[in-house]
Design an enzyme around this catalytic site. Structure first.
Site, PDB file in Angstrom:
ATOM      1  CG  ASP A 207      -1.614  -1.186   1.552  1.00 29.65           C
ATOM      2  OD1 ASP A 207      -1.545  -2.126   0.761  1.00 29.65           O
ATOM      3  OD2 ASP A 207      -2.269  -1.233   2.613  1.00 29.65           O
ATOM      4  CD  GLN A 223       2.058  -1.332   5.209  1.00 28.48           C
ATOM      5  OE1 GLN A 223       1.839  -2.439   5.673  1.00 28.48           O
ATOM      6  NE2 GLN A 223       2.501  -0.325   5.950  1.00 28.48           N
ATOM      7  CD1 TRP A 231       2.419  -7.597   2.825  1.00 28.08           C
ATOM      8  CD2 TRP A 231       2.549  -9.171   4.407  1.00 28.08           C
ATOM      9  NE1 TRP A 231       1.811  -7.119   3.953  1.00 28.08           N
ATOM     10  CE2 TRP A 231       1.867  -8.060   4.932  1.00 28.08           C
ATOM     11  CE3 TRP A 231       2.759 -10.282   5.227  1.00 28.08           C
ATOM     12  CZ2 TRP A 231       1.379  -8.036   6.238  1.00 28.08           C
ATOM     13  CZ3 TRP A 231       2.278 -10.262   6.533  1.00 28.08           C
ATOM     14  CH2 TRP A 231       1.588  -9.152   7.018  1.00 28.08           C
ATOM     15  CG  PHE A 263      -0.299  -3.630   9.229  1.00 26.46           C
ATOM     16  CD1 PHE A 263       0.958  -4.241   9.175  1.00 26.46           C
ATOM     17  CD2 PHE A 263      -1.417  -4.451   9.142  1.00 26.46           C
ATOM     18  CE1 PHE A 263       1.085  -5.626   9.043  1.00 26.46           C
ATOM     19  CE2 PHE A 263      -1.303  -5.833   9.007  1.00 26.46           C
ATOM     20  CZ  PHE A 263      -0.049  -6.420   8.958  1.00 26.46           C
ATOM     21  CB  SER A 264      -1.889   0.892   5.529  1.00 22.02           C
ATOM     22  OG  SER A 264      -1.195   0.183   4.535  1.00 22.02           O
ATOM     23  NE  ARG A 337      -5.879  -4.537   7.661  1.00 25.28           N
ATOM     24  CZ  ARG A 337      -6.727  -5.560   7.816  1.00 25.28           C
ATOM     25  NH1 ARG A 337      -7.139  -5.906   9.037  1.00 25.28           N
ATOM     26  NH2 ARG A 337      -7.172  -6.224   6.769  1.00 25.28           N
ATOM     27  CG  ASP A 338      -5.530  -0.241   6.673  1.00 27.79           C
ATOM     28  OD1 ASP A 338      -4.411  -0.516   7.122  1.00 27.79           O
ATOM     29  OD2 ASP A 338      -6.227  -1.047   6.021  1.00 27.79           O
ATOM     30  CD  GLU A 385      -7.245  -5.218   3.671  1.00 22.68           C
ATOM     31  OE1 GLU A 385      -6.747  -6.090   4.396  1.00 22.68           O
ATOM     32  OE2 GLU A 385      -6.843  -5.010   2.515  1.00 22.68           O
TER      33      GLU A 385
HETATM   34  C1  FRU Z   1      -4.053  -3.653   2.443  1.00 22.03           C
HETATM   35  C2  FRU Z   1      -3.478  -4.107   3.772  1.00 22.03           C
HETATM   36  C3  FRU Z   1      -3.855  -3.151   4.879  1.00 22.03           C
HETATM   37  C4  FRU Z   1      -2.762  -3.349   5.868  1.00 22.03           C
HETATM   38  C5  FRU Z   1      -1.573  -3.568   4.987  1.00 22.03           C
HETATM   39  C6  FRU Z   1      -0.556  -4.520   5.536  1.00 22.03           C
HETATM   40  O1  FRU Z   1      -3.329  -4.145   1.366  1.00 22.03           O
HETATM   41  O2  FRU Z   1      -3.903  -5.393   4.069  1.00 22.03           O
HETATM   42  O3  FRU Z   1      -5.140  -3.363   5.397  1.00 22.03           O
HETATM   43  O4  FRU Z   1      -2.599  -2.257   6.718  1.00 22.03           O
HETATM   44  O5  FRU Z   1      -2.058  -4.072   3.765  1.00 22.03           O
HETATM   45  O6  FRU Z   1       0.577  -4.574   4.738  1.00 22.03           O
END
Ligand code: FRU
Length: 642
Positions: A207, A223, A231, A263-264, A337-338, A385
């Site tokens: 992201d 990310q 990942w 994370f994001s 999150r995010d 997300e």
């Molecule tokens: C979206 C996601 C987010 C998370 C991040 C982790 O692609 O799953 O929800 O914060 O990637 O890398």
């Protein structure tokens, strides 16, 4: 004397290396364009009774095969099994090449070369985990040691679990290895390195995070796994640009800690120093990043939940200090999150859009980025997300402002916001229909006199064989909100700065074009900005083929299709506007000035640098076409076009 010896030597070298030998043409073993398997023998059910015509029921989009047919053992899903064996043929060229996709289960989803009934070569597909891609790519065996021997090809599917299928096409005997051309040596000049899209210099990226403009710089955090090609170890990587095109990667900004991996999230300029993070005596406001600490995703954060945290920078984003009293939003639900934060001037509050769990999201409000109060929860089925939330003035309607909420897949709601509640006024809408558009985020703090809402997406799911990096960002796009016959719609178009990469273009105007016509035949290249306008007239399909991939508008169906993905699109006044950005691994297609877009990854044969018109069914009018080669953004790379 010396000279003559030299020439004779050169002549002998050329003869012995075959430079004077006539090039032997390829032998197609099988292209699977027939309605059945001909002389091939199928056992079991996985291969059906003949070549598949692309995708099978329940399968993700299958791409990369040639023509209409291919071997696709997803007949009956992953659970079915079988084999498909060719008639005997003689090995007569240096390489046996083929397109292959599907599951990576050596021995059970694979293609084998049988010589005297024994497996002389074998290779499996590329996928061994959920997600991945159904794309077929070139692979080849050097079979020069088997020259003159009789052989069979056996395609095997004995796997019943995830990725329990194999896809094959275009089995060819050739003296030229189609795979060999991949260059991996010079950083940023590698064969599959996008030349005008951001990629991390090395390793994994997903992201876009913390998109913020400050003091002439566009920051792009992302990310990042600094330690691996896949990942993991989520860290905020960092790059900056003065023009949204040329990026410079800087040291990583946020690294994992005891609360979790990074994370994001988003970043803002705290113009009024509401957070109190501004350096004493300084007049420069701090940058504040609002991110998720993903507890439990690393050994040191074992047992911690997912929480929202902040960090600040007083040196234009070069170094970051995490807030001592993190987290600022404790665990709410699932893997919440995010956080995406925006300043709402009327109530002097920060507003955070947050993903909770399932299809549930929330809004929070804060006076200082440190204390947050939940103001709303919202279920948006069909999304999850990475929410984003921002105002847009309706184009051509000064003073009419709406709020747009987007999710990771870019689907959006348009509505009203009063600082306390977001009230959607539309159903869930979609602007991009491509296969690789995800985790969208827009820039914070674009100066008012610029006024654009600029969005970047992670082009999720691309494949970059043998590359030192993995994954890429989309081209930054300007979002606008326009009134249409279907109500308010987001439009998405590449930012104007792309013109900085333009080399000398070629233009065609007002030409009648028939099926098979190709005014572009002498153009070659892999980096393009193509703008065209068609009046289909008697044609049933119009479009372009870029490096072997057709981008097709179907007049009867009213659809625009690219790489197996389709967007609904009406002609406007009987005309179609098409814009195509082609990079080494991507095609980004924009229909009717951004009414729809198709953001797609692809992996063309490096050698295929062709461009062609695609006209079918009758004559069409090509009102206008400009094909502009693009220059690479990387200083060390060659211009992709030849
Ligand atoms: C979206 C996601 C987010 C998370 C991040 C982790 O692609 O799953 O929800 O914060 O990637 O890398």
């Amino acid at each position: 004397m010396v000279k003559r010896t030299g020439l004779l030597f050169a002549f002998l070298v050329m003869v012995s290396t075959g430079a004077y030998a006539q090039k032997r043409s390829d032998i197609v073993v099988e292209d699977f364009e027939g309605t059945d398997y001909g002389g091939w023998t199928a056992t079991g059910t996985a291969f059906g009774s003949g070549p598949a015509q692309g995708v099978l029921p329940g399968q993700m989009a299958v791409t990369g095969f040639h023509g209409h047919g291919l071997v696709n053992s997803f007949n009956g899903g992953d659970g079915s099994t079988g084999t498909l064996t060719s008639p005997e043929f003689k090995i007569e060229r240096k390489f046996l090449a083929f397109l292959i996709g599907g599951g990576r289960h050596p021995g059970t989803t694979c293609i084998n070369l049988l010589v005297e009934g024994k497996v002389a070569r074998t290779i499996s597909g590329p996928n061994d985990r959920p997600g991945g891609s159904e794309r077929l790519d070139w692979r080849a065996w050097d079979v020069s040691d088997l020259d003159g021997q009789m052989a069979r090809i056996e395609i095997v599917d004995r796997e019943t679990g995830g990725w329990g299928h194999i896809n094959v096409d275009d089995i060819t005997q050739t003296d030229e290895n189609p795979v060999e051309e991949i260059k991996t040596s010079t950083l940023y000049a590698e064969t599959y390195r996008p030349q005008f899209h951001f990629t991390s210099n090395k390793n994994w990226l997903n992201d876009p995070n913390g998109l913020v403009f400050f003091k002439g710089e566009y920051h792009l955090f992302f990310q990042h796994n600094p330690a691996g090609i896949d990942w993991g170890n989520m860290t905020w990587g960092h790059a900056v640009s003065n023009d949204l095109m040329h990026w410079k990667q800087l040291p990583n900004a946020l690294t994992p800690d005891a609360l979790g991996t990074m994370f994001s999230g988003s970043a803002v300029v705290d113009w009024h120093n509401t957070s109190g993070f501004q350096a004493a005596g300084s007049k420069t406001p701090p940058l504040v990043a609002i991110y998720t600490a993903a507890g439990g995703t690393s050994p040191e954060s074992k047992g911690q939940p997912f929480t929202q945290c902040i960090a600040y920078s007083n040196d234009e984003g070069r170094t970051w200090t995490k807030y001592a009293s993190n987290p600022v939003v404790k665990h709410v639900a699932g893997e919440n999150r995010d956080p995406k934060v925006i300043w709402f001037a009327p109530t002097k509050s920060w507003i955070m859009a947050l993903y909770l769990d399932g299809a549930q999201f929330a809004f929070y409000s804060s006076p200082n980025l440190k204390e947050w109060t939940q103001i709303q929860k919202m279920d948006v089925p069909g999304t999850s997300e990475c929410p984003d939330f921002f105002p847009l003035t309706v184009s051509g309607r000064p003073g009419i402002e709406k709020w747009v909420w987007t999710a990771a897949n870019g689907h959006y709601l348009v509505g009203a916001f009063d600082g306390h509640k977001f009230t959607p006024e539309t159903d869930l809408r979609q602007v991009d229909f491509g296969g690789n558009y995800y985790a969208v985020q827009s820039y914070s703090d674009i100066p008012e006199k610029d006024g654009r809402r600029i969005q970047i997406a992670w082009m999720t799911g691309g494949s970059y064989p043998q590359m030192p990096f993995n994954q890429q960002m989309s081209i930054p796009c300007t979002l606008t909100l326009r009134e249409t016959a279907d109500g308010l719609r987001l439009f998405r178009e590449p930012v104007a700065e792309i013109s900085k990469l333009h080399a000398a273009s070629r233009t065609w105007n007002n030409q009648t074009v028939s099926p098979g016509d190709n005014p572009l035949h002498d153009l070659k290249g892999d980096l393009w900005d193509i703008q065209a306008e068609f009046e289909p007239g008697a044609a049933t399909q119009v479009g372009l083929t870029v490096r072997g991939e057709a981008i097709v508008y179907d007049v009867a169906k009213k659809t625009l299709t690219c790489l197996g993905h389709t967007a609904p699109l009406e002609l406007e006044g009987g005309k179609l506007k098409l814009r195509i950005l082609a990079d080494r691994t991507t095609l980004e297609v924009f229909g009717n000035a951004g009414r729809v877009s198709l953001t797609s990854c692809f992996l063309p044969r490096p050698k295929d640098q062709s461009l062609a018109l695609h006209i079918e069914g009758g004559k069409a009018k090509l009102l206008h076409l400009t094909a502009t080669p693009l220059r690479s953004i990387w200083p060390t790379a060659d211009l992709g076009t030849k």
